[in-house]
Write a protein that holds these residues in place. Structure first.
Motif, PDB file in Angstrom:
ATOM      1  N   ASP A 182      -1.008  24.861  -8.426  1.00 44.10           N
ATOM      2  CA  ASP A 182      -0.637  25.374  -7.105  1.00 44.10           C
ATOM      3  C   ASP A 182      -1.451  26.606  -6.751  1.00 44.10           C
ATOM      4  OD1 ASP A 182       1.475  24.528  -5.144  1.00 44.10           O
ATOM      5  OD2 ASP A 182       2.324  23.844  -7.055  1.00 44.10           O
ATOM      6  N   LYS A 183      -1.557  26.856  -5.460  1.00 48.21           N
ATOM      7  CA  LYS A 183      -2.358  27.998  -5.019  1.00 48.21           C
ATOM      8  C   LYS A 183      -1.559  29.300  -5.094  1.00 48.21           C
ATOM      9  CE  LYS A 183      -5.658  25.706  -2.074  1.00 48.21           C
ATOM     10  NZ  LYS A 183      -5.744  25.043  -0.788  1.00 48.21           N
ATOM     11  N   TYR A 184      -2.271  30.387  -5.235  1.00 47.13           N
ATOM     12  CA  TYR A 184      -1.607  31.682  -5.336  1.00 47.13           C
ATOM     13  C   TYR A 184      -2.586  32.797  -4.977  1.00 47.13           C
ATOM     14  CZ  TYR A 184      -4.088  31.551  -9.800  1.00 47.13           C
ATOM     15  OH  TYR A 184      -5.057  31.453 -10.758  1.00 47.13           O
ATOM     16  N   ASP A 185      -2.039  33.985  -4.713  1.00 48.99           N
ATOM     17  CA  ASP A 185      -2.854  35.205  -4.582  1.00 48.99           C
ATOM     18  C   ASP A 185      -2.721  35.973  -5.882  1.00 48.99           C
ATOM     19  OD1 ASP A 185      -3.124  34.560  -1.957  1.00 48.99           O
ATOM     20  OD2 ASP A 185      -1.512  35.893  -1.287  1.00 48.99           O
ATOM     21  N   VAL A 186      -3.740  36.730  -6.219  1.00 44.91           N
ATOM     22  CA  VAL A 186      -3.597  37.639  -7.349  1.00 44.91           C
ATOM     23  C   VAL A 186      -3.522  39.048  -6.803  1.00 44.91           C
ATOM     24  CG1 VAL A 186      -4.664  38.584  -9.410  1.00 44.91           C
ATOM     25  CG2 VAL A 186      -4.771  36.145  -8.980  1.00 44.91           C
ATOM     26  N   MET A 187      -2.496  39.765  -7.197  1.00 42.90           N
ATOM     27  CA  MET A 187      -2.366  41.143  -6.764  1.00 42.90           C
ATOM     28  C   MET A 187      -2.511  42.052  -7.977  1.00 42.90           C
ATOM     29  SD  MET A 187       0.705  43.000  -4.748  1.00 42.90           S
ATOM     30  CE  MET A 187       0.611  44.756  -4.439  1.00 42.90           C
ATOM     31  N   ASN A 188      -3.539  42.862  -7.973  1.00 50.06           N
ATOM     32  CA  ASN A 188      -3.686  43.862  -9.028  1.00 50.06           C
ATOM     33  C   ASN A 188      -2.845  45.071  -8.670  1.00 50.06           C
ATOM     34  OD1 ASN A 188      -5.450  42.190 -10.275  1.00 50.06           O
ATOM     35  ND2 ASN A 188      -7.205  43.582 -10.181  1.00 50.06           N
ATOM     36  N   TYR A 189      -2.133  45.578  -9.632  1.00 47.89           N
ATOM     37  CA  TYR A 189      -1.266  46.713  -9.357  1.00 47.89           C
ATOM     38  C   TYR A 189      -1.267  47.610 -10.586  1.00 47.89           C
ATOM     39  CZ  TYR A 189       2.459  48.569  -6.329  1.00 47.89           C
ATOM     40  OH  TYR A 189       3.210  49.317  -5.464  1.00 47.89           O
ATOM     41  N   ALA A 190      -0.593  48.726 -10.482  1.00 51.69           N
ATOM     42  CA  ALA A 190      -0.545  49.636 -11.620  1.00 51.69           C
ATOM     43  C   ALA A 190       0.295  49.015 -12.735  1.00 51.69           C
ATOM     44  CB  ALA A 190       0.048  50.965 -11.198  1.00 51.69           C
ATOM     45  N   ILE A 191      -0.110  49.267 -13.977  1.00 50.74           N
ATOM     46  CA  ILE A 191       0.654  48.802 -15.131  1.00 50.74           C
ATOM     47  C   ILE A 191       1.061  50.028 -15.933  1.00 50.74           C
ATOM     48  CG2 ILE A 191       0.533  47.520 -17.307  1.00 50.74           C
ATOM     49  CD1 ILE A 191      -1.328  45.559 -15.972  1.00 50.74           C
ATOM     50  N   GLY A 192       2.319  50.087 -16.301  1.00 54.60           N
ATOM     51  CA  GLY A 192       2.804  51.244 -17.055  1.00 54.60           C
ATOM     52  C   GLY A 192       3.439  50.825 -18.366  1.00 54.60           C
ATOM     53  N   LEU A 193       3.952  51.790 -19.073  1.00 55.18           N
ATOM     54  CA  LEU A 193       4.712  51.509 -20.292  1.00 55.18           C
ATOM     55  C   LEU A 193       5.831  52.546 -20.371  1.00 55.18           C
ATOM     56  CD1 LEU A 193       4.869  49.802 -22.920  1.00 55.18           C
ATOM     57  CD2 LEU A 193       3.531  51.577 -24.026  1.00 55.18           C
ATOM     58  N   VAL A 194       7.061  52.053 -20.346  1.00 56.03           N
ATOM     59  CA  VAL A 194       8.202  52.960 -20.345  1.00 56.03           C
ATOM     60  C   VAL A 194       8.530  53.350 -21.782  1.00 56.03           C
ATOM     61  CG1 VAL A 194      10.585  53.233 -19.567  1.00 56.03           C
ATOM     62  CG2 VAL A 194       9.040  51.737 -18.315  1.00 56.03           C
ATOM     63  N   GLN A 246      -4.796  47.253 -12.026  1.00 54.64           N
ATOM     64  CA  GLN A 246      -5.046  46.596 -13.310  1.00 54.64           C
ATOM     65  C   GLN A 246      -4.830  45.094 -13.209  1.00 54.64           C
ATOM     66  OE1 GLN A 246      -6.213  48.110 -16.092  1.00 54.64           O
ATOM     67  NE2 GLN A 246      -6.421  49.862 -14.728  1.00 54.64           N
ATOM     68  N   ASN A 247      -5.703  44.364 -13.870  1.00 50.70           N
ATOM     69  CA  ASN A 247      -5.561  42.921 -13.928  1.00 50.70           C
ATOM     70  C   ASN A 247      -4.587  42.582 -15.051  1.00 50.70           C
ATOM     71  OD1 ASN A 247      -5.786  40.203 -14.093  1.00 50.70           O
ATOM     72  ND2 ASN A 247      -8.016  40.161 -14.338  1.00 50.70           N
ATOM     73  N   ASN A 263      -7.442  43.316 -21.439  1.00 54.24           N
ATOM     74  CA  ASN A 263      -7.041  44.496 -20.671  1.00 54.24           C
ATOM     75  C   ASN A 263      -5.633  44.947 -21.054  1.00 54.24           C
ATOM     76  OD1 ASN A 263      -7.253  46.482 -18.675  1.00 54.24           O
ATOM     77  ND2 ASN A 263      -6.180  45.180 -17.200  1.00 54.24           N
ATOM     78  N   LEU A 264      -4.724  43.957 -21.163  1.00 55.56           N
ATOM     79  CA  LEU A 264      -3.351  44.297 -21.518  1.00 55.56           C
ATOM     80  C   LEU A 264      -3.291  44.957 -22.894  1.00 55.56           C
ATOM     81  CD1 LEU A 264      -1.415  41.123 -20.285  1.00 55.56           C
ATOM     82  CD2 LEU A 264      -1.592  43.342 -19.175  1.00 55.56           C
ATOM     83  N   SER A 265      -4.064  44.421 -23.808  1.00 59.34           N
ATOM     84  CA  SER A 265      -4.042  44.979 -25.165  1.00 59.34           C
ATOM     85  C   SER A 265      -4.585  46.400 -25.183  1.00 59.34           C
ATOM     86  CB  SER A 265      -4.889  44.103 -26.095  1.00 59.34           C
ATOM     87  OG  SER A 265      -4.476  42.773 -25.998  1.00 59.34           O
ATOM     88  N   LYS A 266      -5.652  46.621 -24.421  1.00 61.93           N
ATOM     89  CA  LYS A 266      -6.246  47.953 -24.366  1.00 61.93           C
ATOM     90  C   LYS A 266      -5.249  48.942 -23.770  1.00 61.93           C
ATOM     91  CE  LYS A 266     -10.231  50.469 -22.608  1.00 61.93           C
ATOM     92  NZ  LYS A 266      -9.407  51.541 -22.032  1.00 61.93           N
ATOM     93  N   LEU A 267      -4.623  48.529 -22.650  1.00 62.15           N
ATOM     94  CA  LEU A 267      -3.645  49.408 -22.014  1.00 62.15           C
ATOM     95  C   LEU A 267      -2.518  49.730 -22.980  1.00 62.15           C
ATOM     96  CD1 LEU A 267      -3.348  47.866 -18.441  1.00 62.15           C
ATOM     97  CD2 LEU A 267      -4.426  50.013 -19.074  1.00 62.15           C
ATOM     98  N   GLN A 268      -2.032  48.702 -23.677  1.00 57.87           N
ATOM     99  CA  GLN A 268      -0.928  48.890 -24.616  1.00 57.87           C
ATOM    100  C   GLN A 268      -1.276  49.977 -25.631  1.00 57.87           C
ATOM    101  OE1 GLN A 268       2.161  46.615 -24.978  1.00 57.87           O
ATOM    102  NE2 GLN A 268       2.593  48.612 -25.867  1.00 57.87           N
TER     103      GLN A 268
END
Lengths: 393, 448
Positions: free
Chosen positions: B219-231, B272-273, B279-284
């Motif tokens: 199915d079709k979709y948009d990708v929205m990059n947004y800020a990623i945090g860690l609580v 962030q993608n 990318n997720l691993s680096k951010l983590q």
């Protein structure tokens, strides 16, 4: 059909015109047309063109009226002017019907000479006395919550009508610069005919050239000296986007209130600060009710004097109103709250989040090169910690 | 007319016109060249390898299969199971509640909004409301509006509700591929310690948050990059000695139901993608280091010696990734104008100030808004429903759609719809919305 003919008689044109002017002045949904009658005034048009040395296409309407006036003396007064119509109606109620003003000089005519001569070399002098501006300015009181001082200042039109109860017809006959301009055109026409055709007509009707010469001289001197004498007090005022430099802005602005009435978010309000008397009632921006929409150039479209230069909507990123200043003490983001409303609202990408020492302390920082001071962030900030400040010149 | 006259008149007119155009006054935009950004691919990027074909064991053949056990997935599974459908719930971590619990995003936001009579009231009921109430009864939530809950209590309550509803739970399991028959989804391949297996289902609900399933289904979709945090959470925040010499107030986050424990939100890096695992691993790794250092700094400030880092969230705080291109795109205008839908599946509230048509609308004045069933339906795939932060909405609405409260609402709606589709042996696209609304109301949802 007889009644229709009677209604449509040319002599009634002015009544319709007054009605139309009223409808257009009251800011309905078609805000681009508000104050359209100010565009009909040749007095505003000439002052604007003389001081700015440039024009917009809408100026041609007033120019057309100027051409008509060349052939039909005071045509505008007789067929268009809503102020003239209302003044005449009020004069009808007056008891002093036989009042004549033969001993009063044609003040309006001299106002025009002074204003235009000064406009050529510097600033126009009597923009605020234009009847179309007075008429439209009055209806600005409907545009939003205004201070009592502003409402009193805008009440030129009812005051004019009141005067006519006691001195019927005085405005149109002697004071109105727009009427004076038309008389001047008529004089000019005779002068031209005499000069080119060598015909001698109505020598008695024309005012002597020496008086014109002296008045123009005074006007030129005023136009040259006044801007140099004026020292602007440092003001904390935000002007609409694309407003011209303050000294000329204050004198060129005719206080018609078109911009205030056209502004879809109602952020343009008359200036009632006592700091600078010359800036009294000029438009200024207050972000209480909204921000300067990135998709709007209505204030520049409706400005008949060119005090707000016509601009393209896409050029808004170069038109600086001010710049945003963030007081970080209350910033929600700095207190680890989920808030990025300022960045979301910024249409010019002027806000960046910078993590200075630690990613946990992300700080909003304004890029002053990109920030035009549209006020979106000031309006939206839930903690009210953003304010738009005027640019330091 | 003489030729000379004619030529001179043309010249004069032309001159006047050109002068006129030259004097025209308008500020035009500066046309700037758009910069092209080239993406550099690493050497391995373009290389592919073929996975060998093999027979996959079928773990189960069920009515409803929910992929993802976040707030939306849990609500969906409970709702579907309560309609009588056999339901499987697949979750990749070891807990339910997703970012709400494992991500330590503890506030259940947007529980309240303003109705047409300008009264601010609770809008989230149904299964989400049930969870919230049970947590409050346990004493594990604070604040009435937008309650902040204890993550362990929430994990327990959600699991209890799953158990009571009779949902078949699969922890430590990923949904890895779809089983398609044309445009109809027939099941999902899963991957776990037991290896690759298949679950066949009549209706699949994509509650992955990142829209993994509808992506795989094509199915079709948009990708929205947004800020990623860690609580993260801090302990001993009640033992700060404010009277100590040299004490400076530090930012210790916000209270949770457990005394002395605070949760600290992180906005994190912008743009962030969330679909790039490197990318997720680096951010983590970066975030964990930064949090550790930040807490050490706090401990060095006089008075804060006993404060300690209780935990960092077990899930990275991905705010947005994919947004479905569904049958109806919910708009900001819909949410601001009390728009009503015939196929409403739930009502959500507001938790933040928002700009609407150039005006600031504070949280306390924001209207409640309806979510239509169509915005959960992908355009292409049949028998697939999408709930959670990736259902179909316009980006301006993202602050209200990506949060726990709305996820609970869409999850409940999708679960009930899946149950109804199974019961009626009907395609999800042709569901009788009146019956759906009836079921939702029976399950305690409030539809206005």
């Amino acid at each position: 059909m007889a009644w229709l003919k009677r209604v449509l008689r040319l002599s009634n044109l002015r009544g319709f015109s007054a009605l139309l002017a009223l409808v257009l002045a009251i800011p309905f949904s078609w805000k681009g047309l508000t104050g359209f009658f100010t565009w009909l005034s040749p007095f505003l048009m000439l002052n604007s063109i003389f001081s700015l040395k440039s024009f917009v296409w809408l100026n041609s309407i007033a120019f057309l009226i100027l051409v008509i006036v060349l052939f039909r003396k005071r045509w505008f007064c007789h067929h268009i002017c809503p102020v003239g119509w209302s003044c005449d109606k009020v004069s009808g109620f007056s008891k002093a019907k036989t009042f004549t003003y033969s001993r009063i000089p044609d003040i309006g005519r001299w106002l025009v000479i002074l204003s235009l001569a000064a406009a050529v070399v510097g600033i126009p002098l009597f923009m605020v006395l234009d009847p179309m501006a007075i008429f439209n300015g009055f209806f600005t009181i409907l545009s939003g919550k205004l201070s009592p001082a502003a409402i009193i200042s805008l009440s030129g039109f009812p005051v004019l009508l009141l005067i006519h109860l006691f001195f019927p017809g005085i405005w149109c006959a002697k004071l109105c610069p727009l009427g004076g301009l038309q008389l001047l055109i008529a004089d000019l026409k005779i002068w031209f005919i005499r000069f080119f055709r060598k015909e001698n007509i109505e020598p008695a009707a024309i005012t002597s050239g020496r008086r014109y010469f002296i008045m123009s001289g005074i006007g030129l001197m005023a136009g040259l000296t006044i801007p140099r004498v004026l020292k602007l007090p440092s003001e904390n005022i935000l002007l609409p986007p694309a407003a011209i430099e303050p000294v000329l802005f204050n004198s060129l602005c005719c206080r018609c209130g078109n911009c205030s009435r056209a502004c879809p978010t109602g952020i343009i309000i008359p200036n009632t600060d006592f700091v600078n008397v010359l800036a009294w009632m000029t438009p200024r921006i207050s972000f209480k009710s909204g921000y300067c929409l990135e998709t709007c150039n209505l204030c520049s479209q409706v400005c008949p004097s060119g005090a707000i230069t016509l601009f393209d909507v896409k050029a808004k990123d170069q038109l600086f109103i001010g710049t945003a200043e963030i007081h970080l003490e209350n910033c929600l983001l700095l207190n680890n709250k989920e808030c990025v409303r300022c960045k979301e609202s910024c249409k010019f990408d002027a806000l960046e989040f910078v993590a200075e020492e630690n990613i946990l302390n992300v700080t909003p920082v304004v890029n002053t090169k990109k920030c035009v001071g549209c006020g979106a962030c000031e309006v939206i900030c839930p903690a009210n910690c953003i304010a738009i400040k005027p640019l330091q010149i | 007319m003489k030729r000379r006259d004619f030529v001179s008149k043309v010249l004069i007119t032309g001159g006047a016109l050109s002068l006129g155009i030259g004097c025209q006054r308008k500020i035009e935009p500066v046309s700037g060249g758009e910069q092209k950004t080239t993406v550099l691919l690493s050497k391995a990027e373009g290389r592919t390898i073929k996975e060998p074909e093999k027979q996959i064991p079928v773990l189960a053949e069920t009515d409803v299969l929910v992929i993802g056990g976040g707030p939306a997935g849990t609500a969906a599974a409970i709702a579907a199971s309560r309609t009588g459908a056999e339901t499987y719930l697949v979750e990749r971590y070891n807990h339910l509640g997703g970012l709400w619990t494992g991500g330590l995003v503890l506030p259940l936001l947007s529980t309240h909004a303003v109705d047409k009579q300008k009264r601010r009231k609770q809008v989230i009921f149904g299964i989400g409301g049930e969870m919230s109430k049970r947590l409050a009864d346990l004493g594990m939530s604070i604040h009435e509006i937008n309650p902040v809950v204890d993550p362990e209590a929430a994990k327990y309550v959600l699991e209890e509700m799953i158990r009571e509803a009779g949902v078949k739970m699969l922890y430590h399991t990923w949904g890895t591929n779809v089983i398609m028959d044309g445009n109809v989804i027939k099941g999902v391949f899963i991957e776990s310690k037991s290896g690759r297996m298949a679950i066949l289902a009549k209706v699949v609900i994509d509650c992955t948050g990142d829209g993994d399933i509808f992506n795989l289904a094509g199915d079709k979709y948009d990708v929205m990059n947004y800020a990623i945090g860690l609580v993260h959470r801090l302990g001993n925040t009640d033992r700060v000695n404010t009277k100590k010499n040299g004490y400076v107030r530090m930012n210790l986050g916000d209270p949770t139901p457990i005394p002395g424990v605070n949760w600290v939100n992180m906005w994190g890096k912008e743009d962030q993608n969330a679909l790039d695992v490197r990318n997720l691993s680096k951010l983590q790794m970066d975030y964990r280091k930064e949090i550790w250092e930040s807490v050490q700094k706090i401990r060095q400030v006089p008075g804060h010696e006993e404060v300690f880092l209780l935990d960092t969230a077990s899930q990275l705080g991905v705010r947005m990734s994919r947004i479905l291109d569904g049958e109806y795109r919910l708009t900001l205008e819909d949410t601001m104008t009390y728009k009503t839908f015939n196929d409403v599946i739930g009502i959500s509230g507001a938790w933040t100030t928002i700009m609407y048509k150039g005006k600031k609308i504070p949280t306390a004045e924001r209207p409640l808004w309806q979510i239509p069933y169509r915005s959960l339906l992908p355009r292409k795939t049949d028998n697939l429903l999408v709930a959670g932060r990736c259902f179909c909405f316009e980006r301006e609405l993202v602050e209200d759609t990506r949060i726990i409260g709305t996820c609970l609402v869409t999850g409940h709606g999708a679960g009930a719809a899946a149950g109804l589709a199974v019961k009626e042996r009907e395609n999800t696209r042709n569901l009788n919305t009146e019956k759906l609304k009836l079921i939702l109301k029976q399950q305690g949802a409030w539809l206005g």
